[in-house]
Design an enzyme around this catalytic site. Structure first.
Site, PDB file in Angstrom:
ATOM      1  N   ASP A 130       4.525  -6.531 -59.998  1.00 27.64           N
ATOM      2  CA  ASP A 130       3.202  -6.424 -60.286  1.00 27.64           C
ATOM      3  C   ASP A 130       3.132  -6.538 -61.717  1.00 27.64           C
ATOM      4  OD1 ASP A 130       3.836  -3.889 -60.405  1.00 27.64           O
ATOM      5  OD2 ASP A 130       2.174  -3.083 -59.301  1.00 27.64           O
ATOM      6  N   SER A 131       4.160  -6.248 -62.461  1.00 32.17           N
ATOM      7  CA  SER A 131       4.197  -6.643 -63.884  1.00 32.17           C
ATOM      8  C   SER A 131       3.606  -7.969 -64.345  1.00 32.17           C
ATOM      9  CB  SER A 131       5.524  -6.455 -64.636  1.00 32.17           C
ATOM     10  OG  SER A 131       6.569  -6.886 -63.858  1.00 32.17           O
ATOM     11  N   ASP A 187       6.476  -6.843 -54.954  1.00 32.93           N
ATOM     12  CA  ASP A 187       5.512  -5.483 -55.262  1.00 32.93           C
ATOM     13  C   ASP A 187       4.316  -5.827 -54.331  1.00 32.93           C
ATOM     14  OD1 ASP A 187       6.739  -3.460 -56.879  1.00 32.93           O
ATOM     15  OD2 ASP A 187       6.394  -4.642 -58.666  1.00 32.93           O
ATOM     16  N   LYS A 230       8.414  -3.807 -52.140  1.00 31.02           N
ATOM     17  CA  LYS A 230       8.550  -2.574 -52.741  1.00 31.02           C
ATOM     18  C   LYS A 230       7.202  -1.942 -52.874  1.00 31.02           C
ATOM     19  CE  LYS A 230       9.537  -2.571 -57.591  1.00 31.02           C
ATOM     20  NZ  LYS A 230       8.548  -1.899 -58.148  1.00 31.02           N
ATOM     21  N   GLU A 280       5.433   1.897 -54.464  1.00 31.36           N
ATOM     22  CA  GLU A 280       5.502   3.039 -55.263  1.00 31.36           C
ATOM     23  C   GLU A 280       5.187   4.213 -54.707  1.00 31.36           C
ATOM     24  OE1 GLU A 280       3.568   2.397 -58.921  1.00 31.36           O
ATOM     25  OE2 GLU A 280       4.632   0.299 -59.480  1.00 31.36           O
ATOM     26  N   GLU A 320      12.468   4.526 -62.322  1.00 27.19           N
ATOM     27  CA  GLU A 320      11.812   4.158 -63.631  1.00 27.19           C
ATOM     28  C   GLU A 320      11.461   5.295 -64.555  1.00 27.19           C
ATOM     29  OE1 GLU A 320       8.553   1.157 -63.386  1.00 27.19           O
ATOM     30  OE2 GLU A 320       8.276   1.237 -65.688  1.00 27.19           O
TER      31      GLU A 320
HETATM   32  O1  KIV Z   1       6.639  -4.689 -61.603  1.00 27.28           O
HETATM   33  C1  KIV Z   1       7.629  -4.572 -62.219  1.00 27.28           C
HETATM   34  O2  KIV Z   1       8.016  -5.158 -62.948  1.00 27.28           O
HETATM   35  C2  KIV Z   1       8.350  -3.188 -61.833  1.00 27.28           C
HETATM   36  C3  KIV Z   1       9.767  -3.002 -62.602  1.00 27.28           C
HETATM   37  C4  KIV Z   1       9.152  -2.612 -63.806  1.00 27.28           C
HETATM   38  C5  KIV Z   1      10.764  -2.160 -61.766  1.00 27.28           C
HETATM   39  O3  KIV Z   1       8.232  -2.792 -60.810  1.00 27.28           O
END
Ligand code: KIV
Length: 275
Positions: free
Chosen positions: A55-56, A94, A124, A126, A193
């Site tokens: 989600d980056s 994510d 994934k 969090e 992280e």
């Molecule tokens: O969203 C992302 O890029 C991440 C990484 C920083 C692990 O979760």
């Protein structure tokens, strides 16, 4: 609808089981983010083990300050573009903010949408004990889940800062407990992280599942970076843990400037470039 070939024989696919074996054999796991077809094709061809549709994308693709605004539709759009390009890597997606926290039924329907509409291989999430009901329900439907502990950017407004997490004993102990909880629930791996290297190493030695670090030192089972950061496309972001492998911003800027100059001077196109 994407064309998903889970049992293609051309390449030996990276599976969650293969990642587990890699940890057991001491083979390090290389993971990078990817958000679009062309980049994913390059990453897969280069031999990356895991592509994280992170989600980056919110920051590097959409220009947002945080990952909070990402929607499930956004993630599915990016994930389905990546999946179409990938023949070998495991694709992890994510789950965006607001699609799994505090409601395990919603988590399950979000994860099912990701899997069905993008063709990705896993998701994934969090968090630790706070989201364990959601993790368990998603796993119960046969969707592989990767955990994410330490600095969890979806909680930025709770933390108030992107600084190193779990320096204090209480938070470090909770992080270890959360890692054990996620492993017991059935997660196939965990991203850690921005935490002290010593703590990350301890987690990697405590659990059997692969631990992938970002700003978590070298004592873990693999590493992940955001592709735009490691290729030097993003310039402003420069944390200590980031190693830049190229200056693509410089290379691309020069190429674009040369193009502009050639167009303005009527040098492009030449006779060979015309029909
Ligand atoms: O969203 C992302 O890029 C991440 C990484 C920083 C692990 O979760």
């Amino acid at each position: 609808m994407s064309v998903h070939k889970p049992f293609s024989t051309q390449f030996k696919r990276i599976t969650t089981h293969r990642l587990f074996e890699m940890k057991q054999k001491g083979e390090k796991i290389a993971m990078l983010t990817g958000y679009d077809y062309s980049m994913a094709q390059m990453l897969d061809g280069a031999g990356i083990d895991i592509i994280l549709v992170g989600d980056s994308a919110s920051n590097v693709m959409a220009g947002n300050e945080t990952t909070v605004p990402m929607s499930l539709d956004h993630m599915i759009y990016h994930a389905s573009s990546v999946v179409k390009a990938v023949q070998r890597a495991l694709v992890v997606v994510d789950m965006p903010f607001g699609t799994y926290q505090g409601n395990s039924r919603k988590a399950l329907s979000s994860a099912i949408r990701v899997m069905k509409e993008s063709g990705a291989h896993s998701v994934k999430m969090e968090g630790g004990s706070e989201i364990i009901d959601s993790v368990e329900r998603v796993l119960s439907a046969g969707v592989p889940v990767m955990g994410h502990l330490g600095l969890t950017p979806q909680s930025i407004y709770k933390f108030g800062t992107y600084t190193v997490r779990a320096r204090e004993e209480e938070e470090a102990e909770k992080l270890i407990e959360d890692a054990i909880l996620l492993e017991k629930a059935g997660c196939f791996g965990i991203v850690l992280e921005k935490i002290p290297a010593k703590l990350a190493t301890k987690v990697a030695q405590t659990v059997q599942i692969p631990i992938i670090g970002i700003g978590a030192g070298n004592g873990v089972d693999g590493q992940v970076l955001v592709i735009h950061d490691m290729l030097g496309i993003t310039k402003a972001f420069s944390p200590r843990f980031l190693r830049r492998y190229a200056d693509l911003d410089g290379i691309m800027t020069e190429a674009v400037q040369n193009y502009i100059q050639d167009v303005k001077s009527s040098d492009f196109p030449n006779e060979d470039e015309c029909y």
